[in-house]
Design a protein around this motif. Structure first.
Motif, short mmCIF file in Angstrom:
data_model
loop_
_atom_site.label_atom_id
_atom_site.label_comp_id
_atom_site.label_asym_id
_atom_site.label_seq_id
_atom_site.Cartn_x
_atom_site.Cartn_y
_atom_site.Cartn_z
N PHE A 396 39.63 48.86 30.97
CA PHE A 396 41.03 49.07 31.37
C PHE A 396 41.16 49.00 32.89
O PHE A 396 42.09 48.37 33.42
N ALA A 397 40.22 49.60 33.61
CA ALA A 397 40.26 49.58 35.07
C ALA A 397 40.20 48.16 35.61
O ALA A 397 40.86 47.82 36.60
N THR A 398 39.40 47.30 34.98
CA THR A 398 39.31 45.90 35.40
C THR A 398 40.63 45.18 35.18
O THR A 398 41.10 44.43 36.05
N ALA A 399 41.25 45.41 34.03
CA ALA A 399 42.51 44.74 33.71
C ALA A 399 43.65 45.18 34.61
O ALA A 399 44.63 44.45 34.78
N LEU A 400 43.52 46.36 35.23
CA LEU A 400 44.56 46.83 36.16
C LEU A 400 44.51 46.11 37.49
O LEU A 400 45.46 46.21 38.28
N GLN A 401 43.41 45.45 37.78
CA GLN A 401 43.25 44.69 39.02
C GLN A 401 43.59 45.55 40.26
O GLN A 401 43.12 46.65 40.38
N GLN A 402 44.46 45.05 41.16
CA GLN A 402 44.74 45.77 42.40
C GLN A 402 45.32 47.16 42.16
O GLN A 402 45.10 48.08 42.95
N LEU A 403 46.07 47.31 41.09
CA LEU A 403 46.66 48.61 40.79
C LEU A 403 45.58 49.65 40.53
O LEU A 403 45.72 50.82 40.89
N GLY A 404 44.50 49.22 39.92
CA GLY A 404 43.40 50.13 39.64
C GLY A 404 42.66 50.60 40.87
O GLY A 404 41.88 51.54 40.81
N GLU A 405 42.91 49.94 42.00
CA GLU A 405 42.26 50.30 43.26
C GLU A 405 43.10 51.25 44.10
O GLU A 405 42.75 51.57 45.24
N THR A 406 44.23 51.70 43.56
CA THR A 406 45.08 52.66 44.26
C THR A 406 44.74 54.08 43.84
O THR A 406 43.87 54.31 42.99
N SER A 454 45.22 54.97 26.91
CA SER A 454 44.24 54.52 27.91
C SER A 454 44.51 55.18 29.26
O SER A 454 45.64 55.20 29.75
N TYR A 455 43.44 55.70 29.87
CA TYR A 455 43.55 56.45 31.12
C TYR A 455 42.70 55.81 32.22
O TYR A 455 41.60 55.33 31.97
N HIS A 456 43.24 55.82 33.45
CA HIS A 456 42.47 55.42 34.62
C HIS A 456 42.76 56.44 35.71
O HIS A 456 43.93 56.70 36.03
#
Length: 459
Positions: A396-406, A454-456
């Motif tokens: 899920f973190a990979t699929a979030l792309q840039q958003l997952g890096e915030t 799903s949680y990140h």
């Protein structure tokens, strides 16, 4: 490497029946609703402009059938709605021959609702009646009225919990009890998402939607939650609530990016009450859409409509527990612990990957400072993951792309109604596909019968 997006021209994608079946039914129903409004209105100017809107909607139906080229928005349309500039910018980046039957499914679906909304804006320059007309309102509330048993059951359950556990002030429940209550209401909010009226134009029936409303249905469907990160989300809320004096007040609380009006909005409201009653947050902010969107998405006006309807004896039978829900919601709205807002960002066509660079500064800062941001429903999930053909075992973190890096802590509550799904264990996709094939034809990922939580945690 990012995989390719889903296209309306791909027979293996749910985008294909969307353009050939779902969209024509949605637009046809919109025509009927406008015509009914014309017939019920006495003002000639309103009638005449309504007929012009009907003509444009009929032309849109023909464009679907003819596979017409998708055009940029005009200067007049952009003057009335400046949010459309981004659509033209993205269209310019596509091949010049993009058509309704051969284009990026997510982009075209977002474009469609903006395109339809423009018919009402343009014709309302001199007659404001149509400017705020929600062409999907009647369908929203007819569906909500049919959800009366689920509304009553949930109201009674909340009323009983509030009385038995003295949830106000969170003085009557242990941490384990709070966790159990939170987990239950996450699932209530999750399955509330099955009430998606845009699917009534596809293979899902109203009976299918009603079948997931109520405790017995949720219990029966627990095995269909393919990913369940509820505990991770609970630990996040618990840690931020207990991090120290004032920790919660220094955050922007919990944010819920809404999906559907009617029964799902009702479940989201009761979920919000639970979050506040448990004392794990001191503020819940609901995020609605600015314009009629994907048939049943929540507009700010839908909240007051719903609150009026649940205590209207001509809409629902008068019920002490429903009146109690109305009282508590109204109280939290009055003291600011519960609020509803909107942003033009939510009706952009791009993935939420662009939140770090394109979202309004105030919106971005609120989400980054949140205890938790809950994204409801299928469209929000598609935007979180870019609506591209990820391998279903992709993190899920990979699929979030840039958003997952915030810093944004994300919880997605989604019943699966479109192609993209990520975070599954190896073999799960194939197992569920085999199970669904035994039930009938079609794609299980667009059936609405399975779900993910799903949680990140954010960075």
């Amino acid at each position: 490497m990012i995989p390719p997006p889903y296209l309306t021209s791909d027979p293996k994608s749910f985008g294909y029946p969307t353009v050939h079946k779902r969209w024509p039914i949605i637009v046809s129903d919109a025509i009927k609703d406008v015509e009914a409004t014309i017939n019920a209105n006495q003002a000639e100017a309103i009638k005449n402009l309504g007929k012009i809107i009907v003509g444009k909607l009929q032309k849109l139906l023909q464009d679907f059938k003819d596979d017409a080229q998708v055009r940029p928005f005009t200067e007049q349309e952009i003057e009335l709605n400046g949010d459309l500039k981004v659509y033209n910018e993205q269209l310019n980046a596509f091949p010049p021959s993009i058509t309704w039957q051969d284009g990026l499914w997510l982009f075209l679906e977002c474009y469609l609702y903006q395109y339809m909304n423009n018919f009402f804006l343009i014709e309302s320059v001199e007659v404001p009646f149509w400017k705020t007309f929600d062409v999907f309102a009647n369908l929203k509330w007819l569906s909500f009225k049919s959800s009366e048993p689920g509304v009553m059951e949930l109201a009674h359950h909340y009323h009983s919990l509030s009385s038995q556990l003295n949830l106000s002030g969170a003085t009557g429940a242990t941490t384990d009890a709070k966790k159990a209550i939170f987990s239950e209401f996450v699932e209530i909010a999750l399955w509330g998402n099955a009430t998606d009226l845009s699917l009534l134009a596809g293979t899902t029936s109203l009976e299918d939607i009603q079948s997931v409303q109520g405790k017995n249905a949720r219990t029966a469907n627990q095995s269909k939650i393919l990913i369940n990160d509820t505990e991770k989300a609970w630990n996040r809320l618990l840690s931020t609530a207990d991090a120290g004096d004032g920790a919660v007040s220094e955050s922007t609380g919990v944010h819920i990016v809404l999906d559907n009006a009617g029964f799902e909005l009702y479940t989201d409201l009761v979920f919000s009450l639970i979050l506040l009653d448990l004392g794990i947050t001191n503020k819940v902010t609901l995020h609605a859409k600015k314009l009629p969107w994907f048939v049943s998405d929540v507009l700010i006006a839908d909240l007051s409509h719903l609150l009026s309807q649940i205590v209207d004896p001509s809409f629902f039978c008068l019920n002490e527990s429903v009146q109690y829900v109305h009282k508590i919601v109204s109280g939290y709205l009055a003291n600011g612990k519960l609020s509803i807002t909107t942003s033009s960002y939510w009706t952009r066509p791009d993935a939420f990957w662009s939140i770090p660079s394109c979202a309004e500064a105030s919106l971005k800062s609120q989400l980054e400072a949140a205890q938790l941001v809950i994204f409801k429903g299928d469209l929000n999930y598609r935007k979180l993951t870019g609506d591209v053909s990820w391998d279903p075992t992709t993190l899920f973190a990979t699929a979030l792309q840039q958003l997952g890096e915030t810093k944004i802590p994300i919880l997605a509550l989604r019943t699966c109604k479109a192609d993209v799904v990520v975070g599954l264990q190896p073999g799960t996709f194939e197992r569920v596909a085999k199970e669904y094939k035994a039930m009938g034809d079609g794609l299980w990922v667009s059936s609405g019968k399975w779900a993910v939580i799903s949680y990140h945690k954010g960075m």
